[in-house]
Design a protein around this motif. Structure first.
Motif, PDB file in Angstrom:
ATOM      1  N   GLU A 156      16.566   0.029   5.206  1.00 57.06           N
ATOM      2  CA  GLU A 156      15.436  -0.304   5.011  1.00 57.06           C
ATOM      3  C   GLU A 156      15.339   0.828   5.929  1.00 57.06           C
ATOM      4  OE1 GLU A 156      17.391  -1.679   8.852  1.00 57.06           O
ATOM      5  OE2 GLU A 156      17.898  -3.861   7.567  1.00 57.06           O
ATOM      6  N   GLU A 157      15.663   2.087   6.069  1.00 59.97           N
ATOM      7  CA  GLU A 157      14.779   3.361   6.409  1.00 59.97           C
ATOM      8  C   GLU A 157      14.134   4.726   5.750  1.00 59.97           C
ATOM      9  OE1 GLU A 157      16.947   5.993   9.364  1.00 59.97           O
ATOM     10  OE2 GLU A 157      17.496   3.722  10.049  1.00 59.97           O
ATOM     11  N   TRP A 158      14.267   4.234   4.248  1.00 61.69           N
ATOM     12  CA  TRP A 158      13.921   5.121   3.056  1.00 61.69           C
ATOM     13  C   TRP A 158      12.701   4.663   3.141  1.00 61.69           C
ATOM     14  CZ3 TRP A 158      17.735   7.421   0.499  1.00 61.69           C
ATOM     15  CH2 TRP A 158      17.418   8.536   0.392  1.00 61.69           C
ATOM     16  N   PRO A 159      11.670   5.788   2.312  1.00 67.49           N
ATOM     17  CA  PRO A 159      10.768   5.319   1.720  1.00 67.49           C
ATOM     18  C   PRO A 159      10.383   4.358   1.143  1.00 67.49           C
ATOM     19  CG  PRO A 159      11.533   7.775   1.821  1.00 67.49           C
ATOM     20  CD  PRO A 159      12.481   7.272   1.719  1.00 67.49           C
ATOM     21  N   ARG A 160       9.485   3.628   1.455  1.00 66.53           N
ATOM     22  CA  ARG A 160       9.190   1.881   0.373  1.00 66.53           C
ATOM     23  C   ARG A 160       8.326   2.835  -0.847  1.00 66.53           C
ATOM     24  NH1 ARG A 160       8.125  -3.458   2.259  1.00 66.53           N
ATOM     25  NH2 ARG A 160      10.172  -3.111   3.962  1.00 66.53           N
ATOM     26  N   ASP A 161       8.246   4.382  -1.167  1.00 66.14           N
ATOM     27  CA  ASP A 161       7.330   4.448  -1.943  1.00 66.14           C
ATOM     28  C   ASP A 161       8.328   4.689  -3.668  1.00 66.14           C
ATOM     29  OD1 ASP A 161       7.496   6.890  -0.898  1.00 66.14           O
ATOM     30  OD2 ASP A 161       5.770   7.245  -0.970  1.00 66.14           O
ATOM     31  N   ASP A 162       9.655   4.962  -2.935  1.00 65.02           N
ATOM     32  CA  ASP A 162      11.228   6.193  -3.668  1.00 65.02           C
ATOM     33  C   ASP A 162      11.761   4.594  -4.735  1.00 65.02           C
ATOM     34  OD1 ASP A 162      13.104   7.400  -4.798  1.00 65.02           O
ATOM     35  OD2 ASP A 162      13.568   8.432  -2.621  1.00 65.02           O
ATOM     36  N   GLU A 163      10.784   4.072  -5.368  1.00 62.05           N
ATOM     37  CA  GLU A 163      12.328   2.826  -6.006  1.00 62.05           C
ATOM     38  C   GLU A 163      13.105   3.397  -6.370  1.00 62.05           C
ATOM     39  OE1 GLU A 163       8.997   3.989  -7.407  1.00 62.05           O
ATOM     40  OE2 GLU A 163       7.623   2.073  -5.853  1.00 62.05           O
ATOM     41  N   TYR A 187      13.049  -6.618  -1.285  1.00 61.30           N
ATOM     42  CA  TYR A 187      13.131  -5.779   0.056  1.00 61.30           C
ATOM     43  C   TYR A 187      13.402  -7.734   0.069  1.00 61.30           C
ATOM     44  CZ  TYR A 187      11.526  -1.105   0.819  1.00 61.30           C
ATOM     45  OH  TYR A 187      12.177  -0.292   1.212  1.00 61.30           O
ATOM     46  N   GLY A 204      12.040  -1.577  -4.206  1.00 58.89           N
ATOM     47  CA  GLY A 204      10.768  -1.214  -3.398  1.00 58.89           C
ATOM     48  C   GLY A 204       9.786  -2.614  -3.297  1.00 58.89           C
ATOM     49  N   LEU A 242      16.324   4.087  -4.062  1.00 57.56           N
ATOM     50  CA  LEU A 242      16.517   2.910  -3.397  1.00 57.56           C
ATOM     51  C   LEU A 242      16.914   2.128  -4.400  1.00 57.56           C
ATOM     52  CD1 LEU A 242      12.809   0.846  -1.947  1.00 57.56           C
ATOM     53  CD2 LEU A 242      14.711   2.383  -0.126  1.00 57.56           C
TER      54      LEU A 242
END
Length: 172
Positions: free
Chosen positions: A22-29, A103, A98, A32
């Motif tokens: 949930e806290e991970w940068p969304r643009d780091d596929e 999500y 991502g 993730l």
């Protein structure tokens, strides 16, 4: 060691990993995807170990803990929950890491897993602590951890189980 403590510890790790996603940068596929693969293995191996070692003994010894009327009902519900968690895992696998769909599938899996853990902690683990000897709890912890250690790197093949057949098989 106590299998109920091992399960509780792993529940905390599962909660922590969902929070990290949930806290991970969304643009780091790639990040993730890597986090999810680690969590997927944890969820799958944990469920399989419970089904191999913990639930058969709960069916044999339990009487119903917390708000559960019987151990059989507890275990049927837990197996059903595991199947729902596996469904969520499959849904995540079908999505690009991502993405909005990814999500949503992760959230669905988190909800199913959170509901399962809360019920298991309130019913199953309580019931088991009341009826299993300390020796059995220790022996199961050793088996549980050995199994997980042997399958941690690659995971296990997820296999849904029929909850009623599972209980019938282990009552005998």
């Amino acid at each position: 060691m106590d299998v109920t403590e091992v399960i509780l510890h792993q529940h905390a790790e599962q909660r922590r990993m969902f929070a990290m996603i949930e806290e991970w940068p969304r643009d780091d596929e790639a990040g993730l995807d890597a986090l999810w693969k680690r969590l997927e293995i944890l969820l799958e191996v944990h469920a399989d170990a419970e089904e191999r070692f913990f639930y058969p003994e709960l069916v044999r010894l339990g009487t119903g803990g917390g708000d559960a009327p019987s151990a059989q009902e507890e275990v049927e519900d837990a197996i059903k929950d595991h199947n729902e968690i596996r469904d969520g895992i499959r849904a995540v696998r079908r999505c690009e890491a991502g993405s909005d769909k990814w999500y949503a599938a992760v959230l669905e899996t988190n909800v199913a897993n959170s509901d399962h853990m809360a019920e298991e902690e309130r019913q199953d683990l309580t019931d088991f602590r009341h009826h299993a000897s300390l020796t059995l709890r220790h022996d199961l912890a050793v088996q549980f951890l050995r199994y997980e250690s042997q399958h941690w790197a690659r995971g296990v093949k997820p296999v849904d189980k029929d909850p009623e057949e599972f209980v019938e098989e282990h009552e005998a």
